[in-house]
Motif scaffolding. Structure first.
Motif, mmCIF file in Angstrom:
data_model
loop_
_atom_site.group_PDB
_atom_site.id
_atom_site.type_symbol
_atom_site.label_atom_id
_atom_site.label_comp_id
_atom_site.label_asym_id
_atom_site.label_seq_id
_atom_site.Cartn_x
_atom_site.Cartn_y
_atom_site.Cartn_z
ATOM 1 N N MET A 1 6.040 -37.449 -5.403
ATOM 2 C CA MET A 1 7.038 -36.410 -5.190
ATOM 3 C C MET A 1 6.398 -35.028 -5.280
ATOM 4 O O MET A 1 6.776 -34.131 -4.539
ATOM 5 N N CYS A 2 5.423 -34.891 -6.169
ATOM 6 C CA CYS A 2 4.733 -33.603 -6.302
ATOM 7 C C CYS A 2 3.960 -33.266 -5.034
ATOM 8 O O CYS A 2 3.973 -32.107 -4.587
ATOM 9 N N LEU A 3 3.300 -34.264 -4.454
ATOM 10 C CA LEU A 3 2.555 -34.025 -3.218
ATOM 11 C C LEU A 3 3.497 -33.664 -2.072
ATOM 12 O O LEU A 3 3.173 -32.819 -1.239
ATOM 13 N N GLY A 4 4.665 -34.272 -2.035
ATOM 14 C CA GLY A 4 5.665 -33.926 -1.026
ATOM 15 C C GLY A 4 6.134 -32.491 -1.180
ATOM 16 O O GLY A 4 6.297 -31.766 -0.191
ATOM 17 N N SER A 5 6.327 -32.062 -2.414
ATOM 18 C CA SER A 5 6.728 -30.674 -2.671
ATOM 19 C C SER A 5 5.618 -29.707 -2.275
ATOM 20 O O SER A 5 5.867 -28.660 -1.684
ATOM 21 N N LEU A 6 4.393 -30.081 -2.602
ATOM 22 C CA LEU A 6 3.246 -29.250 -2.237
ATOM 23 C C LEU A 6 3.116 -29.140 -0.723
ATOM 24 O O LEU A 6 2.850 -28.060 -0.183
ATOM 25 N N ASN A 7 3.338 -30.245 -0.028
ATOM 26 C CA ASN A 7 3.342 -30.230 1.431
ATOM 27 C C ASN A 7 4.387 -29.245 1.944
ATOM 28 O O ASN A 7 4.117 -28.447 2.836
ATOM 29 N N GLY A 8 5.582 -29.300 1.382
ATOM 30 C CA GLY A 8 6.654 -28.402 1.805
ATOM 31 C C GLY A 8 6.304 -26.935 1.596
ATOM 32 O O GLY A 8 6.517 -26.101 2.482
ATOM 33 N N LEU A 9 5.757 -26.616 0.435
ATOM 34 C CA LEU A 9 5.373 -25.219 0.150
ATOM 35 C C LEU A 9 4.277 -24.732 1.086
ATOM 36 O O LEU A 9 4.372 -23.647 1.674
ATOM 37 N N ALA A 10 3.219 -25.529 1.216
ATOM 38 C CA ALA A 10 2.088 -25.116 2.054
ATOM 39 C C ALA A 10 2.493 -25.043 3.527
ATOM 40 O O ALA A 10 2.081 -24.121 4.239
ATOM 41 N N SER A 11 3.316 -25.993 3.975
ATOM 42 C CA SER A 11 3.778 -25.985 5.364
ATOM 43 C C SER A 11 4.615 -24.749 5.647
ATOM 44 O O SER A 11 4.429 -24.088 6.676
ATOM 45 N N TYR A 12 5.522 -24.452 4.750
ATOM 46 C CA TYR A 12 6.361 -23.259 4.919
ATOM 47 C C TYR A 12 5.490 -22.006 5.001
ATOM 48 O O TYR A 12 5.653 -21.178 5.900
ATOM 49 N N HIS A 13 4.569 -21.874 4.073
ATOM 50 C CA HIS A 13 3.707 -20.693 4.035
ATOM 51 C C HIS A 13 2.891 -20.575 5.327
ATOM 52 O O HIS A 13 2.810 -19.500 5.923
ATOM 53 N N TYR A 14 2.307 -21.689 5.756
ATOM 54 C CA TYR A 14 1.489 -21.670 6.974
ATOM 55 C C TYR A 14 2.330 -21.287 8.193
ATOM 56 O O TYR A 14 1.932 -20.416 8.980
ATOM 57 N N LYS A 15 3.471 -21.918 8.364
ATOM 58 C CA LYS A 15 4.316 -21.634 9.530
ATOM 59 C C LYS A 15 4.790 -20.182 9.537
ATOM 60 O O LYS A 15 4.823 -19.538 10.594
ATOM 61 N N GLU A 16 5.146 -19.661 8.389
ATOM 62 C CA GLU A 16 5.572 -18.263 8.303
ATOM 63 C C GLU A 16 4.421 -17.313 8.638
ATOM 64 O O GLU A 16 4.608 -16.332 9.344
ATOM 65 N N ARG A 17 3.229 -17.614 8.137
ATOM 66 C CA ARG A 17 2.066 -16.757 8.395
ATOM 67 C C ARG A 17 1.692 -16.785 9.872
ATOM 68 O O ARG A 17 1.303 -15.761 10.430
ATOM 69 N N VAL A 18 1.825 -17.939 10.511
ATOM 70 C CA VAL A 18 1.545 -18.042 11.945
ATOM 71 C C VAL A 18 2.496 -17.147 12.736
ATOM 72 O O VAL A 18 2.115 -16.554 13.744
ATOM 73 N N CYS A 19 3.719 -17.019 12.257
ATOM 74 C CA CYS A 19 4.719 -16.171 12.918
ATOM 75 C C CYS A 19 4.572 -14.700 12.551
ATOM 76 O O CYS A 19 5.377 -13.873 12.975
ATOM 77 N N ILE A 64 -2.692 -41.899 -0.609
ATOM 78 C CA ILE A 64 -3.487 -41.305 0.466
ATOM 79 C C ILE A 64 -2.614 -40.618 1.512
ATOM 80 O O ILE A 64 -2.888 -39.491 1.913
ATOM 81 N N SER A 65 -1.553 -41.259 1.967
ATOM 82 C CA SER A 65 -0.698 -40.645 2.989
ATOM 83 C C SER A 65 -0.050 -39.364 2.485
ATOM 84 O O SER A 65 -0.061 -38.348 3.177
ATOM 85 N N SER A 66 0.492 -39.407 1.275
ATOM 86 C CA SER A 66 1.125 -38.208 0.704
ATOM 87 C C SER A 66 0.099 -37.108 0.457
ATOM 88 O O SER A 66 0.365 -35.933 0.701
#
Length: 136
Positions: A1-19, A64-66
């Motif tokens: 669950m922690c890795l899923g949350s980390l994915n969400g945070l990093a994904s959000y940050h990356y997508k926002e920075r790209v924009c 591994i997948s998470s």
């Protein structure tokens, strides 16, 4: 669950920075202080910790997948740190053969063949496969 949350945070940050937006703010990614010193941000520290976990600690293969799903956006957010950390690991290897083997493995993990800088479902799937091979 922690890795899923980390994915969400990093994904959000990356997508926002790209924009061209701020994302999670200046403390999320590394930045330079008023003296020019590089200060690792929160995502930088997570990237370093996750790589150390996967490379040097015992972990369950079920993670591994998470871990790959969290690692991809972290690498995209912190490309320079990933390259620096990889270079540090390569330099610490005792023989030229191990240095070359690790360099090739790190390049295969993030090389431009098949994996792009998007965070779509297909790219995650490709990165998961590469991560599995990398960690085998």
């Amino acid at each position: 669950m922690c890795l899923g949350s980390l994915n969400g945070l990093a994904s959000y940050h990356y997508k926002e920075r790209v924009c061209g937006k701020e994302g999670l703010g200046s403390c999320a990614s590394g930045f330079r202080d008023h003296n020019g010193q590089v200060i690792e941000g929160v995502l930088s520290q997570f990237l370093r910790s996750l790589l150390q976990l996967l490379l040097f600690r015992d972990y369950s293969f079920e993670l591994i997948s998470s871990a790959a799903d969290a690692l991809l956006p972290l690498i995209l957010c912190e490309k320079d740190l990933y390259e620096k950390f990889g270079q540090e690991l390569i330099e610490k290897q005792p023989t030229p053969e191990l240095k070359l083997r690790l360099a090739n493995a790190l390049q295969a993990l993030t090389g431009s063949n098949q994996v792009s800088s998007s965070l779509d479902r297909i790219n995650y799937k490709k990165f998961r496969k590469k991560s599995s091979r990398f960690l085998d």
